[in-house]
Design a protein around this motif. Structure first.
Motif, mmCIF file in Angstrom:
data_model
loop_
_atom_site.group_PDB
_atom_site.id
_atom_site.type_symbol
_atom_site.label_atom_id
_atom_site.label_comp_id
_atom_site.label_asym_id
_atom_site.label_seq_id
_atom_site.Cartn_x
_atom_site.Cartn_y
_atom_site.Cartn_z
ATOM 1 N N VAL A 175 0.849 -1.208 0.000
ATOM 2 C CA VAL A 175 0.000 0.000 0.000
ATOM 3 C C VAL A 175 0.879 1.250 0.000
ATOM 4 O O VAL A 175 0.653 2.198 -0.765
ATOM 5 C CB VAL A 175 -0.966 -0.024 1.211
ATOM 6 C CG1 VAL A 175 -1.697 1.302 1.356
ATOM 7 C CG2 VAL A 175 -1.973 -1.158 1.055
ATOM 8 N N ALA A 176 1.929 1.243 0.832
ATOM 9 C CA ALA A 176 2.806 2.410 0.928
ATOM 10 C C ALA A 176 3.461 2.697 -0.418
ATOM 11 O O ALA A 176 3.495 3.847 -0.873
ATOM 12 C CB ALA A 176 3.862 2.181 2.007
ATOM 13 N N GLY A 233 2.692 5.858 -3.117
ATOM 14 C CA GLY A 233 3.842 6.426 -3.828
ATOM 15 C C GLY A 233 5.079 6.663 -2.982
ATOM 16 O O GLY A 233 5.902 7.529 -3.285
ATOM 17 N N MET A 234 5.227 5.888 -1.905
ATOM 18 C CA MET A 234 6.448 6.051 -1.097
ATOM 19 C C MET A 234 7.578 5.210 -1.690
ATOM 20 O O MET A 234 7.329 4.303 -2.489
ATOM 21 C CB MET A 234 6.149 5.616 0.348
ATOM 22 C CG MET A 234 5.189 6.557 1.043
ATOM 23 S SD MET A 234 4.967 6.079 2.755
ATOM 24 C CE MET A 234 3.240 6.420 2.951
ATOM 25 N N PRO A 235 8.833 5.488 -1.289
ATOM 26 C CA PRO A 235 9.952 4.753 -1.888
ATOM 27 C C PRO A 235 9.906 3.261 -1.562
ATOM 28 O O PRO A 235 9.397 2.872 -0.503
ATOM 29 C CB PRO A 235 11.194 5.373 -1.237
ATOM 30 C CG PRO A 235 10.734 6.580 -0.529
ATOM 31 C CD PRO A 235 9.266 6.468 -0.295
#
Ligand SMILES: Cc1cc2nc3c(=O)[nH]c(=O)nc-3n(C[C@H](O)[C@H](O)[C@H](O)COP(=O)(O)OP(=O)(O)OC[C@H]3O[C@@H](n4cnc5c(N)ncnc54)[C@H](O)[C@@H]3O)c2cc1C
Length: 387
Positions: free
Chosen positions: A376-377, A382-384
């Motif tokens: 999900v992250a 859109g997290m690294p």
């Protein structure tokens, strides 16, 4: 049973419930106590065609959608049974259906649909790599018209109750591929033949009555016609199947959640302590109501995932979130159920401790909660990339 609004799947629910009624608590309790396999239950489900729900009619299945299939799994678990004994038979064939050749589909699918062959097992996990699947070490090296397999797998379920297994192995070493997800392939393994030559099975006693094993491969030979799809694309094929698997497991957890809620509401209404039903105390009501709300919310996400899947739309986010929410909700319902049964929650004859053990598994397998957070992250928020 707590009241749930009738839905468009009521006919399926009623039919599965009627079959499951022939396998009451005592049956599942006895099998659990013996660490046995619910052979009669699985045979009855197979004969009635429920495990072939997702196989198209042209191959002998009923060609139903994921929503209907998920209702079948839900009802098995809601009845007090455990779909874990047979859910592989419902979804493992998806890999063949999507990526197998016409000849492979014609060979395997009708026999899987009729129950003549069981395809209950899928071998991915390895002891040295765990969730980091692209680092698997099991190799399949092409030699003439066959592949020779060496390596080891762990936690491979239902091997002793399946005829076939889907195996993920490296056909090109990790060091030689440009992307780590390339160079892996999937094969159909004839389990009874493999056991005679090249594969050793070592059962793993575990907390749940779940038949699962370590597998050791030493020069196991697999005919080249057992390769599914293209050599090197196996990991992609595997990922393609995960959304259906996660959504079906979510439905199983929802079935468990309702089972716990059915039992605990009945119990707290009947059990008198301090001169009143324990369910009259708000401290008892709140965790049960909380669990019910969570199960209902998970249910919505399950149907969202099914709707997208059945429409051929991307549903990775919804399938993962449904699995996460449902596993969490069933575990909360399990905790409330065992807590408010007091000491009796620990007695085998109430079945609560058995279902409690069974539903706990789903926060770890087939994918752990932390890996869903990562998905999900990274993919939604859109997290690294973290790994
Ligand atoms: C009863 C049972 C049946 C199973 N059946 C099958 C089967 O039929 N076929 C098959 O292939 N596999 C099967 N499995 C394996 C199952 O899919 C794995 O156990 C599961 O995916 C977790 O892998 P692992 O055990 O190697 O845990 P690990 O990868 O060692 O991870 C351990 C824990 O560390 C945490 N973790 C790991 N990496 C990260 C990260 N990057 N970020 C945050 N947290 C992290 C997670 O909480 C995870 O639960 C089964 C397992 C069980 C227990």
């Amino acid at each position: 049973m707590i009241r749930t609004a009738p839905d468009q799947y009521q006919e399926i629910r009623d039919a599965v419930r009627a079959l499951c009624a022939g396998f009451p608590d005592e049956y599942h309790r006895k099998i659990d106590g013996q660490r046995g396999y619910p052979e009669a239950f699985v045979t009855a489900l197979t004969k009635a065609g429920w495990l072939a729900a997702l196989i198209p009619a042209e191959y002998g299945g009923s060609g139903l959608g994921l929503a209907e299939a998920s209702v079948i799994m839900e009802e098995i678990n809601r009845s007090g049974g455990n779909s874990g004994a047979c859910h592989g038979q419902m979804y493992n064939m998806g890999t063949l259906l999507r990526h197998g050749s016409k000849a492979q589909k014609q060979l395997y699918l009708p026999k899987i649909a009729s129950g003549e062959w069981r395809l209950q097992s899928m071998a991915v996990t390895e002891p040295g790599t765990g969730t980091d699947t692209t680092r698997i070490k099991t190799s399949a090296v092409k030699k003439g018209d066959r592949y020779v397999v060496n390596g080891q797998k762990v936690w491979i379920s239902r091997v002793q109750h399946s005829d076939w297994m889907i195996l993920l192995a490296r056909t090109t070493p990790l060091a030689e591929v440009t992307k780590k997800s390339e160079g892996m392939s999937i094969f159909m393994v004839d389990l009874r033949r493999a056991e005679k030559s090249g594969m050793t099975v070592r059962p793993i006693p575990n907390m749940v009555n779940h038949e699962t094993n370590e597998l050791f491969f030493e020069n196991l030979e697999i005919p080249q016609e057992n390769l599914i799809g293209e050599e090197g694309s196996g990991f992609k094929y595997l990922l393609d199947g995960l959304n259906a698997e996660r959504t079906l497991i979510a439905a199983e957890c929802i079935g468990d959640g309702y089972w716990f809620l059915d039992r605990v509401t009945k119990y707290v209404n009947e059990r008198i302590v301090f001169g009143r039903p324990i369910g009259q105390n708000q401290g008892v009501q709140s965790p049960i109501a909380d669990a019910y709300i969570e199960v209902e919310a998970a249910n919505l996400m399950r149907y969202k995932a099914c709707e997208l899947f059945d429409a051929g739309q991307p549903c990775g986010a919804q399938a993962n979130m449904a699995k996460y929410l449902a596993a969490k909700a069933s575990w909360e319902a399990a905790n409330a159920c065992i807590q408010f049964h007091g000491g009796f929650g620990f007695a085998n004859e109430y079945d609560v401790e058995r279902k409690f053990r069974e539903t706990r598994l789903y926060q770890v397998a087939p994918i752990s909660t932390n890996l869903i957070y990562s998905y999900v992250a990274e993919h939604i928020l859109g997290m690294p990339r973290s790994f």
